[in-house]
Design an enzyme around this catalytic site. Structure first.
Site, PDB file in Angstrom:
ATOM      1  N   LYS A 173       0.829  -1.219   0.000  1.00 12.00           N
ATOM      2  CA  LYS A 173       0.000   0.000   0.000  1.00 12.00           C
ATOM      3  C   LYS A 173       0.858   1.261   0.000  1.00 12.00           C
ATOM      4  O   LYS A 173       0.550   2.229  -0.689  1.00 12.00           O
ATOM      5  CB  LYS A 173      -0.901   0.041   1.240  1.00 12.00           C
ATOM      6  CG  LYS A 173      -1.889  -1.086   1.336  1.00 12.00           C
ATOM      7  CD  LYS A 173      -2.829  -0.912   2.519  1.00 12.00           C
ATOM      8  CE  LYS A 173      -2.153  -0.872   3.876  1.00 12.00           C
ATOM      9  NZ  LYS A 173      -1.483  -2.122   4.256  1.00 12.00           N
TER      10      LYS A 173
ATOM     11  N   ARG B 207      -9.320   0.975   9.117  1.00 11.86           N
ATOM     12  CA  ARG B 207      -8.772  -0.338   9.412  1.00 11.86           C
ATOM     13  C   ARG B 207      -9.784  -1.227  10.119  1.00 11.86           C
ATOM     14  O   ARG B 207      -9.483  -2.350  10.478  1.00 11.86           O
ATOM     15  CB  ARG B 207      -7.534  -0.196  10.280  1.00 11.86           C
ATOM     16  CG  ARG B 207      -6.297  -0.797   9.589  1.00 11.86           C
ATOM     17  CD  ARG B 207      -5.093  -0.397  10.347  1.00 11.86           C
ATOM     18  NE  ARG B 207      -3.932  -1.163  10.077  1.00 11.86           N
ATOM     19  CZ  ARG B 207      -2.850  -0.664   9.483  1.00 11.86           C
ATOM     20  NH1 ARG B 207      -2.858   0.559   9.008  1.00 11.86           N
ATOM     21  NH2 ARG B 207      -1.780  -1.397   9.359  1.00 11.86           N
TER      22      ARG B 207
ATOM     23  N   ARG C  28      11.943  -5.806   4.727  1.00 11.30           N
ATOM     24  CA  ARG C  28      11.907  -4.331   4.711  1.00 11.30           C
ATOM     25  C   ARG C  28      12.890  -3.752   5.735  1.00 11.30           C
ATOM     26  O   ARG C  28      13.027  -4.247   6.840  1.00 11.30           O
ATOM     27  CB  ARG C  28      10.493  -3.848   5.043  1.00 11.30           C
ATOM     28  CG  ARG C  28      10.393  -2.335   5.156  1.00 11.30           C
ATOM     29  CD  ARG C  28       8.981  -1.839   5.055  1.00 11.30           C
ATOM     30  NE  ARG C  28       8.103  -2.373   6.093  1.00 11.30           N
ATOM     31  CZ  ARG C  28       6.791  -2.141   6.121  1.00 11.30           C
ATOM     32  NH1 ARG C  28       6.214  -1.423   5.183  1.00 11.30           N
ATOM     33  NH2 ARG C  28       6.045  -2.649   7.086  1.00 11.30           N
TER      34      ARG C  28
ATOM     35  N   ARG D  32      11.791  -2.225  11.250  1.00 11.77           N
ATOM     36  CA  ARG D  32      10.695  -1.734  12.078  1.00 11.77           C
ATOM     37  C   ARG D  32      10.365  -2.804  13.106  1.00 11.77           C
ATOM     38  O   ARG D  32      10.337  -3.990  12.778  1.00 11.77           O
ATOM     39  CB  ARG D  32       9.472  -1.510  11.173  1.00 11.77           C
ATOM     40  CG  ARG D  32       9.057  -0.066  11.062  1.00 11.77           C
ATOM     41  CD  ARG D  32       8.005   0.120  10.024  1.00 11.77           C
ATOM     42  NE  ARG D  32       6.704  -0.439  10.391  1.00 11.77           N
ATOM     43  CZ  ARG D  32       5.600  -0.294   9.661  1.00 11.77           C
ATOM     44  NH1 ARG D  32       5.649   0.389   8.532  1.00 11.77           N
ATOM     45  NH2 ARG D  32       4.457  -0.826  10.034  1.00 11.77           N
TER      46      ARG D  32
HETATM   47  P1  AMP Z   1       1.282   0.606   9.129  1.00 12.83           P
HETATM   48  O1  AMP Z   1       2.428   1.544   8.994  1.00 12.83           O
HETATM   49  O2  AMP Z   1       0.095   0.967   8.275  1.00 12.83           O
HETATM   50  O3  AMP Z   1       1.686  -0.844   8.988  1.00 12.83           O
HETATM   51  O4  AMP Z   1       0.750   0.773  10.627  1.00 12.83           O
HETATM   52  C1  AMP Z   1       1.582   0.461  11.732  1.00 12.83           C
HETATM   53  C2  AMP Z   1       0.730   0.299  12.972  1.00 12.83           C
HETATM   54  O5  AMP Z   1       0.047   1.530  13.265  1.00 12.83           O
HETATM   55  C3  AMP Z   1      -0.389  -0.726  12.869  1.00 12.83           C
HETATM   56  O6  AMP Z   1       0.070  -2.039  13.115  1.00 12.83           O
HETATM   57  C4  AMP Z   1      -1.351  -0.238  13.942  1.00 12.83           C
HETATM   58  O7  AMP Z   1      -0.886  -0.586  15.218  1.00 12.83           O
HETATM   59  C5  AMP Z   1      -1.230   1.276  13.808  1.00 12.83           C
HETATM   60  N1  AMP Z   1      -2.247   1.831  12.882  1.00 12.83           N
HETATM   61  C6  AMP Z   1      -2.046   2.379  11.643  1.00 12.83           C
HETATM   62  N2  AMP Z   1      -3.202   2.794  11.120  1.00 12.83           N
HETATM   63  C7  AMP Z   1      -4.164   2.522  12.034  1.00 12.83           C
HETATM   64  C8  AMP Z   1      -5.559   2.702  12.089  1.00 12.83           C
HETATM   65  N3  AMP Z   1      -6.229   3.239  11.072  1.00 12.83           N
HETATM   66  N4  AMP Z   1      -6.213   2.294  13.198  1.00 12.83           N
HETATM   67  C9  AMP Z   1      -5.573   1.746  14.243  1.00 12.83           C
HETATM   68  N5  AMP Z   1      -4.248   1.533  14.265  1.00 12.83           N
HETATM   69  C10 AMP Z   1      -3.541   1.913  13.161  1.00 12.83           C
END
Ligand code: AMP
Length: 221
Positions: free
Chosen positions: A13, A88, A124, A157
């Site tokens: 994404k 989400r 990554r 990460r």
């Molecule tokens: P990402 O960078 O999209 O993989 O997001 C990393 C982490 O941020 C996720 O595993 C969640 O813990 C948190 N996160 C990101 N977006 C959301 C969201 N819309 N709602 C809740 N937690 C989120």
């Protein structure tokens, strides 16, 4: 226009969002990035998110909404924006509808097989200083372990570690995947095969967006 990118962690994404930002001029908004930035800057919302991040579950809806609301209020979102990582869960989809429901919406399900996403996540690497993203298989830095842009040492990460990935996948299946049928029922969903290269993934998305944007919806919010 609002472009929503759905898809499992590691489906691509972020890479798609970046390409679409270049192609459309719309800002690419990753709620994961907003959360990590808030934690780094020690803002009140960041302090609330800190203990919840990096474990593979979701951060509470209110904290994420606080960050998103602020971001969407900026002038660069006026004509359109690309959401990566929001909504989400079904509650967040309803919240988005209340927040900005009048805007035309298009949703892409960035769909990759589980073995593909697990491989992408575990390979990554990120630059903690300038946030450039690398991959030990497909996007290697010129010098191993060192950022091409700023020379900082690359890191993994926390939530890309092998022990956290299964929890992220469980969270995705339980909370986020139901959004696929939610948006399919609304008729705004396009399924995109994301098992190939980023170019192969972006091409069909671009074709759909080009069709919509040339129809004149770009200036129409
Ligand atoms: P990402 O960078 O999209 O993989 O997001 C990393 C982490 O941020 C996720 O595993 C969640 O813990 C948190 N996160 C990101 N977006 C959301 C969201 N819309 N709602 C809740 N937690 C989120």
């Amino acid at each position: 226009m609002r472009v929503i990118l759905l898809g499992a962690p590691g489906s691509g994404k972020g890479s798609v969002g970046e390409r679409l930002r270049e192609a459309t001029g719309f800002p690419w908004i990753s709620t994961g990035d907003l959360l990590r930035e808030a934690v780094r800057d020690r803002t009140p919302l960041g302090l609330r998110a800190e203990s919840q991040l990096g474990k593979g579950g979701l951060v509470d809806d209110e904290t994420v909404l606080g960050l998103l609301r602020e971001r969407l209020s900026r002038p660069d979102c006026r004509d359109g924006y690309i959401l990566d990582g929001y909504p989400r869960n079904l509650e967040q989809a309803a919240t988005l509808e209340k927040l900005d429901g009048d805007r035309p919406e298009i949703v892409f399900d960035i769909d990759a097989r589980e073995d593909v996403v697990v491989r992408r996540l575990s390979s990554r690497r990120i630059c903690p200083s300038c946030e450039a993203i690398y991959n030990t298989i497909s996007k290697r830095p010129k010098k191993e372990g060192v950022c091409d842009v700023c020379g900082a040492a690359l890191v993994q990460r926390t939530d890309d570690r092998a022990e956290i990935i299964p929890e992220r996948m469980r969270t995705y299946r339980a909370k986020t995947e139901p959004l696929v049928s939610h948006y399919a029922a609304r008729g705004t969903l396009h399924r995109i095969d994301a098992n190939g290269t980023i170019e192969e993934t972006v091409r069909p998305i671009q074709a759909v967006l080009d069709g919509l944007l040339t129809k004149g919806s770009r200036g129409g919010r």
